[in-house]
Design a protein around this motif. Structure first.
Motif, PDB file in Angstrom:
ATOM      1  N   ARG A 106     -14.070   0.210   4.807  1.00 43.71           N
ATOM      2  CA  ARG A 106     -14.739  -0.275   3.728  1.00 43.71           C
ATOM      3  C   ARG A 106     -16.172  -0.185   4.210  1.00 43.71           C
ATOM      4  O   ARG A 106     -16.851  -0.645   5.046  1.00 43.71           O
ATOM      5  CB  ARG A 106     -14.188  -1.602   3.413  1.00 43.71           C
ATOM      6  CG  ARG A 106     -15.231  -2.083   2.176  1.00 43.71           C
ATOM      7  CD  ARG A 106     -14.474  -3.360   1.350  1.00 43.71           C
ATOM      8  NE  ARG A 106     -13.191  -2.899   0.987  1.00 43.71           N
ATOM      9  CZ  ARG A 106     -13.106  -1.998  -0.328  1.00 43.71           C
ATOM     10  NH1 ARG A 106     -14.253  -1.717  -1.067  1.00 43.71           N
ATOM     11  NH2 ARG A 106     -12.107  -1.728  -0.642  1.00 43.71           N
ATOM     12  N   GLU A 159       0.990  -1.025   0.116  1.00 40.62           N
ATOM     13  CA  GLU A 159      -0.151  -0.005  -0.020  1.00 40.62           C
ATOM     14  C   GLU A 159       0.741   1.234   0.089  1.00 40.62           C
ATOM     15  O   GLU A 159       0.688   2.218  -0.746  1.00 40.62           O
ATOM     16  CB  GLU A 159      -1.105  -0.145   1.285  1.00 40.62           C
ATOM     17  CG  GLU A 159      -2.433  -0.379   0.988  1.00 40.62           C
ATOM     18  CD  GLU A 159      -2.402  -2.035   1.552  1.00 40.62           C
ATOM     19  OE1 GLU A 159      -2.331  -2.187   2.811  1.00 40.62           O
ATOM     20  OE2 GLU A 159      -2.482  -2.906   0.592  1.00 40.62           O
ATOM     21  N   CYS A 187     -10.360   3.105  -0.730  1.00 37.15           N
ATOM     22  CA  CYS A 187     -10.552   1.854   0.077  1.00 37.15           C
ATOM     23  C   CYS A 187     -12.035   1.726   0.519  1.00 37.15           C
ATOM     24  O   CYS A 187     -12.305   0.850   1.155  1.00 37.15           O
ATOM     25  CB  CYS A 187      -9.619   2.106   1.475  1.00 37.15           C
ATOM     26  SG  CYS A 187      -7.795   1.979   0.913  1.00 37.15           S
ATOM     27  N   GLU A 229      -8.299  -0.889   5.555  1.00 33.83           N
ATOM     28  CA  GLU A 229      -9.257  -0.679   4.595  1.00 33.83           C
ATOM     29  C   GLU A 229     -10.501  -1.710   5.289  1.00 33.83           C
ATOM     30  O   GLU A 229     -11.739  -1.392   5.283  1.00 33.83           O
ATOM     31  CB  GLU A 229      -8.957  -1.741   3.454  1.00 33.83           C
ATOM     32  CG  GLU A 229      -9.791  -1.667   2.428  1.00 33.83           C
ATOM     33  CD  GLU A 229      -9.115  -2.249   1.238  1.00 33.83           C
ATOM     34  OE1 GLU A 229      -8.033  -2.285   0.951  1.00 33.83           O
ATOM     35  OE2 GLU A 229     -10.102  -2.861   0.247  1.00 33.83           O
TER      36      GLU A 229
END
Ligand SMILES: Nc1ncnc2c1ncn2[C@@H]1O[C@H](COP(=O)(O)OP(=O)(O)O)[C@@H](O)[C@H]1O
Ligand SMILES: Nc1ncnc2c1ncn2[C@@H]1O[C@H](COP(=O)(O)OP(=O)(O)O)[C@@H](O)[C@H]1O
Ligand SMILES: Nc1ncnc2c1ncn2[C@@H]1O[C@H](COP(=O)(O)OP(=O)(O)O)[C@@H](O)[C@H]1O
Ligand SMILES: Nc1ncnc2c1ncn2[C@@H]1O[C@H](COP(=O)(O)OP(=O)(O)O)[C@@H](O)[C@H]1O
Ligand code: SF4
Ligand code: SF4
Ligand code: SF4
Ligand code: SF4
Ligand SMILES: [Mg+2]
Ligand SMILES: [Mg+2]
Ligand SMILES: [Mg+2]
Ligand SMILES: [Mg+2]
Lengths: 473, 473, 473, 473
Positions: free
Chosen positions: D350, A212, D377, D346
């Protein structure tokens, strides 16, 4: 010198990163990748690149940001690169042991980066020496290279496969040849290694957070025993001949891994938070607020707070500039010790009862001083909760554990530990709870359970040492 | 970076020093010994000591005085020590190649220091790699260590003897084990190595000047092919099985060796002075005064003056601070070049005819610019006299010669050279004259005569290179 | 640390260089100029440039070649530059005292470089402090800048002239403003300063050897009390209002100046050689050969040889790598001391009687050990001849003399000195002989004669110190 | 070089610390004190000590832990010490500007440390220069020293008092003389300075967190305009003649101060948390969780969570090794930028709507990229909440603000900013809310309100610059 107070946790030994890049800026991406892996080793850093069949190397003692500057990266041209960050125990803290190591062998020139620890490295060294090998470093990487070079096969993958039969222990390797990057993970998968992608470029890394950071993303973990070959045309996998159950070091989930990394498909952050929830279920406590020992205790503390409904508050502030180099407080400045690293927010803690959450206790020095400072700032009851079981056994797979007579968990009962560190109550997460928190299975839990994923009876070196010390105790 | 102007002479590659000391201050004496050998290599320095079976090492890029300080010497405790200074060609100017190299082998841990060059090192490397050896450096020392480690004999001296059968070329070695210092000189004795004493302590050194510097004195040269073992109880000699005639590099007499060193029982200073006398006999010249190109030309110039009766005067002053690091003058500052190193004493040279004496001409750049500056300062006739024959061939034994198309002597006749550098007359010493000047015999004269003391047909590396370049010309 | 053995001579304090360049590569030329002046100071180096009204500066501890690299010179753009090399006494060995100093004043920003010593600097500092000045360094340069800034005149040259009335002592100054370089020499001309030219560019330097090094040549000395202003259009001279006789430090001729420099129109090399001739006339000696203590004794030794007809031979070899940094031999390694610096050529001296020539004796430590080593190498009679009179008095004008109780010449008669250092006979050049050797006149001879060119009764600092010590004796 | 991405917040300029210690380990305590103040400046560090009337100083570029080692601290003996850490703008990033500055004045030798910025320093410099002062640095500290030295009073406190009448702006000073430590705070108290105690020792510091770190505790703030004199016998206070209302920089509460520091009797941590609560009250938002931009946004985010009942979760992980030195990602590695510093969790974000809390927006670069990564993300709605008003005006009192045309708040409305950075909604805390959060009063709020606590019409330097730029816009 790194002081005991500054880092009383277990010590990781390495981080590895590699890339085959179509843009040819392989060293630069590796530089940023190592930046993201810096927590896995702060004492040396190195990058090797492959350019038209030549391997160029730069490595030195220091942090990634200190070892490299723009000019040095510029010199490291090429579209393949491997990099390494290293934590080194004091005895071998020399640039000779820094990685990557570059070897000229009959298979050509190869660069090797290694994270892990061979349980049989002394025996391997001795038998290689008997056959005429010479060793210039004290790192296992050199043993692996010597074995590879001794293999008569012209196909490097076959050589690796046959060398793996001789290696006993934990290893996550990246091998760079003139045109290939080869990732290897030990048959038990004790140390992590994963594959990432950034557009068409493929990468290997100890942890996914590095992908990332460089603008890419995680593809998957390298499987235990798998060999992965990446070249300019893509990736090829050589699965293990016989499949073992994975035995990933569970301490990666608890502490070593960066919270934003993903292993076994699980977010380490979420696992740590779940560990806090289960901790609350297993050893509940009542208090005015939940407080973490930052930074490692924070996710579990937040989990504990969520499960218990007790608010999460920050009662401790971490000095972010406590780093590698500073002068150890002298004997009559003992009190300076823990305060350099962690300061109490008196307004938050005064008159309040606290659930204090940390991830693990090794020697117990820091937590003891911290509790005494909390008391001095007027804290009420302090309920210590640890989001892992007591550390009771040494590690043979790459983690620098103190000898058993320094491990609180090995010498005292849980209640005794609570008393020793000055807590009003104490609770550890059970091993089952810990595994539940990972939402997964297939772990080494040796340092908690004494049950190691491979027979370490004949394991050399530290084990022998530890035994000796046990006698001494 | 060292500039061509700063050093246009041939380049020595190493100096070695070792001691077994009863006082236990072995590293300190080695430090001063290396100081005296600093002219043999200015790019890296290192010392290894043996203390209770452990070998400790410190080495780094830089001069002896830069690499070591008091604290570092303090850490290098022990009564055995070996040290090394190195000149490195740009390609491999890395601390990885700095010496001593320390190897863990089945014979135990050994430290190796090497001066010289193996003519068959590429071939040896290839065959060792075939057998599974790995190489981390580009220096011959590692090849020798690999061969030693491959020897099955438990007696290190026997191993050394058998390894010597495989080595082809020049080597002066000091090997340190836990309790012994072993000096080895190649069967032709191409590179120098000698034994010294300071009270009861025995020492080994590339040159005898190091013994005087540390307050000791020269005992004798190590004989060609001899192995000398020094331990706390004294010295033992293992003469070669079959005796070759010595073939000491004659350039040690001409230029490399410090003038206050003694080789083959002869003072290098006196030899150089005799060379000047013979030079006068062979190619006399008349002029107002004899002038040297300092410092290397001075002893011969004084000899020429003595023989001719022409007074010796200093017409050139050398800047003693021209050192390893400085910024190269740019293209449009060409004129700065030679003046940074040598300045003309106009009052001495103006209107005077001069016999200008130097020890050798390699590329000719410096002498050409120097003569042009002498002219600019009003010098009259300039009779250039060189106290050695023209350098015409490459060296395969440890000296960094330019390729043949850069060697003036290989491309032009003596008269042409004189014209090219701008001299009014030119004269070289004959090879016979040179040998007469040494008052000795038994020399390699390869770079003058093309006659090498061993068959270099199969010699690898630079030779091949040179051939290639010859074709290119 | 610099060791007593390494440098027992008097210590120069500074070298200055400046240029107004039409090509705009002023910093680069200054870099090479400082290289040539490195012998005047090895502890710090600095260059300031003027570019479009801004003054940029880089200075640091170390040799010129260490302080600057290509990148640093690149940053120092501009067509005016001044540079400085400094020898500093241990007490004030800090980069704060390194020069050039850059000051923002009402006259604009100016950079100052200074060589010399004010006899009344303490008094000036006190009176400036009374008026409100603050001092951040311990160097006289800051005093001069404070006086300049205090002058109300808008014309810098008039300010300088008025400040000069207050300064008592020795100073050679280069002042750089945004568009001018101003050279100033004290009314007695105690410290040297000269003007050079390279094509159309004008330069200022402590010594003329710097001009040759950069490809230029000497124009003339700055006159005592003269102010010289150089700008892009040329040079303008402001002669002193009243003309004093020059009193140049005679030690510049004897030792400080590089032999290839020219002062008062005389070659220092030729003066030194003449001194050797006169020395032979005044205190002749008979021996097998004349030997110098290199390097400073060599020109006089050659002169002595010429005058006496006794051949000149090199009997001592100087280790050219004895430098600024190295570890002092410990008490029980005393014998290493002088041998690190100078080695005896035993073959030359054994059984021979010697005229040993050096330029001066200060403390006598080196010469004493040297004579004892010559004896140990079998030398016969040693006739010590010094090409200057005994140093008997302190210097107040920028030279670091030991206190009187350390000056051999101040405490003992010539015969006693001879006995103390172990010579068979001893002879010093007379002051008259020395002056004759310079082929000139107009010198400070204070440290020989006790007769200083200006009233130092009120001189501060070291003198007071010295008086105190005299009492102690 | 520090990159815009790495630090887009406003930049503090200095931290000061001083102690009079009875144990005489003053430099060591100062070292740890500076460690705790490291966040106030990372580019240079220095400590001066007073020992028997002499002031010794060591300072260099770098972090506290880099600038000092054990040996250097050992040399800094004495029972009085002052230290300084500095952030420097690129233009003057030179060791010449590092502090403490040591001055020799008619009042004796004094060391000065300064935090702040004089609004009239250019004018003061000019008028001092007119009177003959010279300046060697570009820091205000030198101006203050020059004024002090110009004061005719023999009592330093009276001098300070009279100098304060000339100073306009922000300053927190520690002055060390041979036997006293003097703390001075400007009449408006713009920059913080407080008094601490450790047993019998008294200390001065920019922030109270340093007292706890060294094992002591906060006594009280130095009052605006107060002069505090500490010597071995205790402390004496000289209150201001006329009392102004305090005008402490409110940004110390918002961002600069360490959360564990206490100013105006208020815990900065608690104030920040209260700011989060009030922010929730003023501009509420609904979402799945509250997320902070760590570390500075965390206390307010926790406060917002408490007030709203929306759970606090960590959705971003900060790389703790992002430091002073690293190589800026190149243009085509833009995406690497923010990810090097902050990584998104994430799994946490999310599909979730988020209240994202940070302390302030300056240029907006970081927050914009961060929001775009959150979107990538899978984050849902993002409600940006800032716990301070928009930064709209430059600072004249020691904080390095970008020019107005780079300040988002100066160029766009709140809604526009929200759109520019990509937030679904945006809300800033009101100035009133901010002041309420401090639980105190008496602040400078100039950069938010444009209302400065003193007339900056004539303020020099940056203001003029800024005006120019405004025209340009
Ligand atoms: N760069 C140089 N090149 C040649 N001679 C120099 C140089 N620098 C200094 N000298 C001369 O060398 C002499 C000092 O050298 P030497 O006797 O070797 O050292 P010491 O200072 O120990 O006496 C002085 O006379 C000086 O003029
Ligand atoms: N430390 C030393 N002291 C005296 N002579 C030395 C020393 N080191 C090397 N030499 C001699 O100096 C000569 C080389 O010096 P010189 O001519 O000045 O430099 P270059 O290498 O540029 O020709 C060699 O003959 C060498 O023996
Ligand atoms: N040593 C420290 N320990 C804890 N917090 C600190 C420390 N130093 C600074 N801080 C706080 O951290 C905040 C700044 O941190 P952060 O947001 O992480 O960086 P940035 O400057 O990029 O915004 C400030 O509020 C400051 O008070
Ligand atoms: N760069 C990073 N960013 C965020 N978290 C990190 C980083 N590096 C390490 N960590 C996490 O921080 C924790 C260790 O931090 P902390 O508790 O502050 O230090 P200590 O090692 O003294 O316990 C580990 O859980 C690790 O995963
Ligand atoms: S023993 Fe512990 S630290 Fe070691 S690999 Fe197993 S779980 Fe990890
Ligand atoms: S070839 Fe020349 S330089 Fe090489 S060893 Fe022989 S004589 Fe020496
Ligand atoms: S006293 Fe001596 S050293 Fe000083 S200036 Fe005069 S002659 Fe030179
Ligand atoms: S203008 Fe802003 S940053 Fe400057 S002092 Fe005032 S509140 Fe602080
Ligand atoms: Mg932790
Ligand atoms: Mg030469
Ligand atoms: Mg001398
Ligand atoms: Mg922030």
């Amino acid at each position: 010198m790194r002081d005991e107070i500054m880092r009383e946790e277990l010590k990781e030994e390495c981080g590895v990163f590699g890339i085959v890049s179509r843009e040819g800026r392989a060293s630069r991406t590796t530089y940023y990748g190592l930046f993201a892996l810096q927590h896995r080793g702060q004492e040396s850093a190195g990058i090797a690149v492959s350019e038209d069949g030549d391997i160029h190397l730069h490595k030195a003692m220091g942090l990634v940001g200190e070892v490299f500057d723009d000019a040095k990266l510029e010199e490291l041209k090429g579209d393949l690169a491997v990099g390494h960050v290293r934590y080194s125990t004091s005895g071998d803290s020399s640039v000779i042991n820094a990685q990557p190591l570059v070897f000229k062998t009959r298979q050509g020139t190869i660069a090797l980066c290694h994270n892990g620890n061979l349980a049989n490295s002394l025996a391997l060294r001795e038998s290689l020496k008997e056959k005429g090998s010479i060793f210039q470093t004290t790192v296992d990487t050199e043993v692996i290279a010597a074995l590879l070079a001794g293999s008569s096969d012209s196909d490097l993958v076959i050589s690796i496969r046959s060398v793996m039969k001789e290696l006993k222990g934990a290893y996550a390797l990246i091998i760079m040849t003139r045109d290939r990057l080869i990732g290897v993970r030990d048959p038990l998968g004790i140390r992590p290694l994963c594959i990432g992608r950034k557009e068409k470029d493929l990468m290997l890394s100890s942890e996914s957070c590095a992908f990332e950071t460089v603008g890419g993303s995680l593809l998957r973990d390298v499987m235990p025993g798998e060999i992965v070959v990446i070249d300019r045309s893509g990736m090829k996998s050589y699965p293990p001949e016989e499949k073992n159950e994975e035995k990933l070091c569970i301490f990666e989930f608890i502490y070593f891994g960066r919270p934003d990394s993903v292993m076994k498909g699980q977010s380490l952050y979420m696992s740590r938070k779940r560990a806090g929830k289960i901790l609350c279920r297993e050893v509940p406590a009542d208090a005015d607020f939940v407080c973490s020992v930052p930074d490692s205790g924070t996710p579990s503390a937040i989990g504990f707070s969520e499960a218990s409904g007790i608010p999460f508050l920050e009662g401790l502030v971490k000095n972010r500039y406590v780093g590698r180099t500073f002068i150890k407080p002298s004997q009559n400045q003992r009190e300076i010790g823990v305060a350099l690293k962690l300061n109490v927010l008196e307004e938050v803690v005064r008159g309040k009862s606290i659930v204090l959450v940390d991830d693990s206790i090794v020697r117990g020095t820091t937590i003891k001083r911290l509790i005494s400072r909390l008391r001095a700032c007027g804290a009420g009851k302090i309920h210590l909760r640890i989001s892992a079981p007591p550390v009771m056994w040494p590690c043979f797979f790459g983690i620098d554990t103190p000898s058993r007579d320094e491990l609180l968990g090995a010498r005292f009962s849980v209640e005794e530990i609570g008393r020793l560190v000055g807590a009003d109550s104490i609770g550890y997460l059970s091993l089952e709870g810990l595994i539940e928190a990972t939402s997964s299975s297939g772990f080494c839990t040796g340092c908690f359970s004494g049950q190691y994923p491979l027979d370490i009876e004949g394991a050399d070196g530290r084990y022998a040492l530890d035994t000796a010390q046990k006698v001494r105790t």
